[in-house]
Design a protein around this motif. Sequence first.
Motif, PDB file in Angstrom:
ATOM      1  N   HIS A 107       0.832  -1.195   0.000  1.00  0.00           N
ATOM      2  CA  HIS A 107       0.000   0.000   0.000  1.00  0.00           C
ATOM      3  C   HIS A 107       0.869   1.248   0.000  1.00  0.00           C
ATOM      4  N   THR A 108       0.336   2.298  -0.601  1.00  0.00           N
ATOM      5  CA  THR A 108       0.996   3.599  -0.602  1.00  0.00           C
ATOM      6  C   THR A 108       0.191   4.559   0.248  1.00  0.00           C
ATOM      7  N   LEU A 109       0.889   5.307   1.101  1.00  0.00           N
ATOM      8  CA  LEU A 109       0.226   6.251   1.991  1.00  0.00           C
ATOM      9  C   LEU A 109       0.960   7.582   1.977  1.00  0.00           C
ATOM     10  N   ARG A 110       0.211   8.642   2.225  1.00  0.00           N
ATOM     11  CA  ARG A 110       0.802   9.959   2.463  1.00  0.00           C
ATOM     12  C   ARG A 110       0.610  10.296   3.930  1.00  0.00           C
ATOM     13  N   VAL A 111       1.595  10.983   4.497  1.00  0.00           N
ATOM     14  CA  VAL A 111       1.537  11.306   5.911  1.00  0.00           C
ATOM     15  C   VAL A 111       1.942  12.756   6.115  1.00  0.00           C
ATOM     16  N   ALA A 112       1.324  13.397   7.095  1.00  0.00           N
ATOM     17  CA  ALA A 112       1.712  14.750   7.497  1.00  0.00           C
ATOM     18  C   ALA A 112       1.533  14.854   9.004  1.00  0.00           C
ATOM     19  N   ALA A 113       2.429  15.583   9.663  1.00  0.00           N
ATOM     20  CA  ALA A 113       2.329  15.763  11.113  1.00  0.00           C
ATOM     21  C   ALA A 113       2.834  17.143  11.495  1.00  0.00           C
ATOM     22  N   ASP A 114       2.125  17.768  12.429  1.00  0.00           N
ATOM     23  CA  ASP A 114       2.521  19.063  12.978  1.00  0.00           C
ATOM     24  C   ASP A 114       2.278  19.033  14.473  1.00  0.00           C
ATOM     25  N   GLY A 115       3.243  18.501  15.211  1.00  0.00           N
ATOM     26  CA  GLY A 115       3.099  18.400  16.654  1.00  0.00           C
ATOM     27  C   GLY A 115       2.123  17.311  17.055  1.00  0.00           C
ATOM     28  N   PRO A 116       1.826  17.229  18.355  1.00  0.00           N
ATOM     29  CA  PRO A 116       0.967  16.164  18.866  1.00  0.00           C
ATOM     30  C   PRO A 116      -0.505  16.353  18.555  1.00  0.00           C
ATOM     31  N   ASP A 117      -0.910  17.533  18.072  1.00  0.00           N
ATOM     32  CA  ASP A 117      -2.331  17.810  17.884  1.00  0.00           C
ATOM     33  C   ASP A 117      -2.811  17.740  16.452  1.00  0.00           C
ATOM     34  N   ARG A 118      -1.907  17.568  15.491  1.00  0.00           N
ATOM     35  CA  ARG A 118      -2.330  17.556  14.091  1.00  0.00           C
ATOM     36  C   ARG A 118      -1.545  16.505  13.314  1.00  0.00           C
ATOM     37  N   GLN A 119      -2.266  15.505  12.814  1.00  0.00           N
ATOM     38  CA  GLN A 119      -1.678  14.482  11.960  1.00  0.00           C
ATOM     39  C   GLN A 119      -2.684  14.078  10.881  1.00  0.00           C
ATOM     40  N   LYS A 120      -2.157  13.615   9.787  1.00  0.00           N
ATOM     41  CA  LYS A 120      -3.022  13.147   8.700  1.00  0.00           C
ATOM     42  C   LYS A 120      -2.353  11.963   8.010  1.00  0.00           C
ATOM     43  N   LEU A 121      -3.162  10.942   7.761  1.00  0.00           N
ATOM     44  CA  LEU A 121      -2.692   9.753   7.072  1.00  0.00           C
ATOM     45  C   LEU A 121      -3.680   9.455   5.950  1.00  0.00           C
ATOM     46  N   THR A 122      -3.191   9.283   4.730  1.00  0.00           N
ATOM     47  CA  THR A 122      -4.058   9.029   3.584  1.00  0.00           C
ATOM     48  C   THR A 122      -3.633   7.746   2.887  1.00  0.00           C
ATOM     49  N   LEU A 123      -4.554   6.804   2.791  1.00  0.00           N
ATOM     50  CA  LEU A 123      -4.338   5.539   2.112  1.00  0.00           C
ATOM     51  C   LEU A 123      -4.815   5.688   0.671  1.00  0.00           C
ATOM     52  N   ILE A 124      -3.893   5.465  -0.275  1.00  0.00           N
ATOM     53  CA  ILE A 124      -4.197   5.682  -1.685  1.00  0.00           C
ATOM     54  C   ILE A 124      -4.485   4.346  -2.363  1.00  0.00           C
ATOM     55  N   ASP A 125      -5.620   4.276  -3.050  1.00  0.00           N
ATOM     56  CA  ASP A 125      -6.016   3.072  -3.770  1.00  0.00           C
ATOM     57  C   ASP A 125      -6.482   3.482  -5.158  1.00  0.00           C
ATOM     58  N   GLY A 126      -5.534   3.581  -6.092  1.00  0.00           N
ATOM     59  CA  GLY A 126      -5.875   4.073  -7.420  1.00  0.00           C
ATOM     60  C   GLY A 126      -6.327   5.514  -7.354  1.00  0.00           C
ATOM     61  N   SER A 127      -7.516   5.779  -7.866  1.00  0.00           N
ATOM     62  CA  SER A 127      -8.065   7.139  -7.803  1.00  0.00           C
ATOM     63  C   SER A 127      -8.822   7.386  -6.511  1.00  0.00           C
ATOM     64  N   ASP A 128      -8.997   6.350  -5.710  1.00  0.00           N
ATOM     65  CA  ASP A 128      -9.724   6.473  -4.441  1.00  0.00           C
ATOM     66  C   ASP A 128      -8.754   6.713  -3.290  1.00  0.00           C
ATOM     67  N   GLU A 129      -9.235   7.419  -2.271  1.00  0.00           N
ATOM     68  CA  GLU A 129      -8.413   7.707  -1.109  1.00  0.00           C
ATOM     69  C   GLU A 129      -9.229   7.548   0.170  1.00  0.00           C
ATOM     70  N   TYR A 130      -8.531   7.102   1.219  1.00  0.00           N
ATOM     71  CA  TYR A 130      -9.119   7.118   2.553  1.00  0.00           C
ATOM     72  C   TYR A 130      -8.205   7.950   3.437  1.00  0.00           C
ATOM     73  N   SER A 131      -8.762   8.959   4.094  1.00  0.00           N
ATOM     74  CA  SER A 131      -7.964   9.852   4.936  1.00  0.00           C
ATOM     75  C   SER A 131      -8.397   9.768   6.386  1.00  0.00           C
ATOM     76  N   LEU A 132      -7.396   9.753   7.275  1.00  0.00           N
ATOM     77  CA  LEU A 132      -7.616   9.819   8.714  1.00  0.00           C
ATOM     78  C   LEU A 132      -6.945  11.092   9.201  1.00  0.00           C
ATOM     79  N   ILE A 133      -7.744  12.033   9.721  1.00  0.00           N
ATOM     80  CA  ILE A 133      -7.233  13.350  10.100  1.00  0.00           C
ATOM     81  C   ILE A 133      -7.476  13.615  11.574  1.00  0.00           C
ATOM     82  N   HIS A 134      -6.416  13.997  12.279  1.00  0.00           N
ATOM     83  CA  HIS A 134      -6.522  14.421  13.670  1.00  0.00           C
ATOM     84  C   HIS A 134      -6.153  15.899  13.723  1.00  0.00           C
ATOM     85  N   ASN A 135      -7.080  16.722  14.168  1.00  0.00           N
ATOM     86  CA  ASN A 135      -6.846  18.156  14.265  1.00  0.00           C
ATOM     87  C   ASN A 135      -7.428  18.653  15.580  1.00  0.00           C
ATOM     88  N   GLY A 136      -6.555  18.826  16.569  1.00  0.00           N
ATOM     89  CA  GLY A 136      -7.027  19.274  17.879  1.00  0.00           C
ATOM     90  C   GLY A 136      -7.914  18.238  18.536  1.00  0.00           C
TER      91      GLY A 136
END
Length: 399
Positions: A107-136
């Motif tokens: 699987h291919t994923l994109r990740v972003a993080a800004d401290g303990p309160d903001r993270q994002k993980l995106t699972l890429i499946d062709g043209s489809d995406e699943y995102s898990l976002i933590h913001n505050g």
Amino acid sequence: MAETRKASRFIVPVAVAGVAAATIGLVPALAASGDPDLPEITAQQLIEKIAASDTQTLSGTFKISTDLGLPSLGGLTSGLTSGLGGGGGSASADPSEKLTQLISGSHTLRVAADGPDRQKLTLIDGSDEYSLIHNGDDVWGYDSKSNEAFHEKGTGVAGDGAEKGEELPGTPKQLADEVLKAAGDTTSITVDGTAKVAGRDAYQLVIKPKQSGSMVQSVKIAVDAANGTPLKFTLSSVEGGKPVVDAGFTKVDFGKPAASEFTFTAPKGAKVTEGAAEKAAEEAGGEAGDHGKLPEGFEEGFPGFGKVFGGSGEGMNVIGEGWTTIAKLDTGAPAPKTDEAPKEIQGFLDSFGDKVTGKFGSGTVFKTKLVNALLTDDGRVYVGAVTQDALVDAANAGK
């Protein structure tokens, strides 16, 4: 209803296949090329470098490949669903369901993080995406394919007490911390050369069990030479072949991601589910975070694999220490006979279960490349990242 009850009796042995999923989690994996010339460093110095790493911001892309040595799951999910009276394979935005895809394949994923309160993980499946976002105080899961969203309030993705942005679930940093904090006399830790990972110079830290009987051959962690951030995590089995987990960044940037990266609003027409699991737990008189706890001290005695075992831990005994720790659970009921299972489940069980006998009586060992479980005919369960012989020996000693 009779078929539903019959199928439900086989969920426990089938769940052995998923036991390693918690071990794997969301480990980012890395591609390495070239051997940079770096100053010599001892294992102790490299561990201290990881511990001192203060990386709080990053973004990038990583790939994860997992190979538990399981037979094909094709048809099993649908067989379980129909056998349990469920519906047919609708998509879900609940992360506890969506991220189980990571237990097999690449699987291919994109990740972003800004401290303990903001993270994002995106699972890429062709043209489809699943995102898990933590913001505050908000956690969102969104599945573009089904246009479904999952929202939970007051839950921190980074985990209780997280202090750094690299504590995004399943990053090499998190996995490295789990392994290193449990390492002791049963563990060998060495530095084995250098590597180039996602364009970064890295040292290779190699962790191996000293004990015989473990299914773990080695854990290799590529550590950023400049900032001490683990970049790659590779877990290999004594059975050889492809690594059980091979996860690592293909691109990584330690700059601060844009604030907009963590902003999410459910698209028009999206079906939004509001924290159903959290509400159900509270209504039952408990807290959602209480499930999946282990007997006190179990995680410390089972390096890197404390979170493999779910459940409350009631009635569970811990045998041994270090990499050969085994959990024993007495179900109090005879094990179901596989020849009584629905045919979809029976074929799966037969393909990765071996009949064994000993002083304990008889039973079946369900195997993966990492975690094995012995289910005795009288209802006892022995499970751990240990060999089949180690499980049988534990059962014989416990008779």
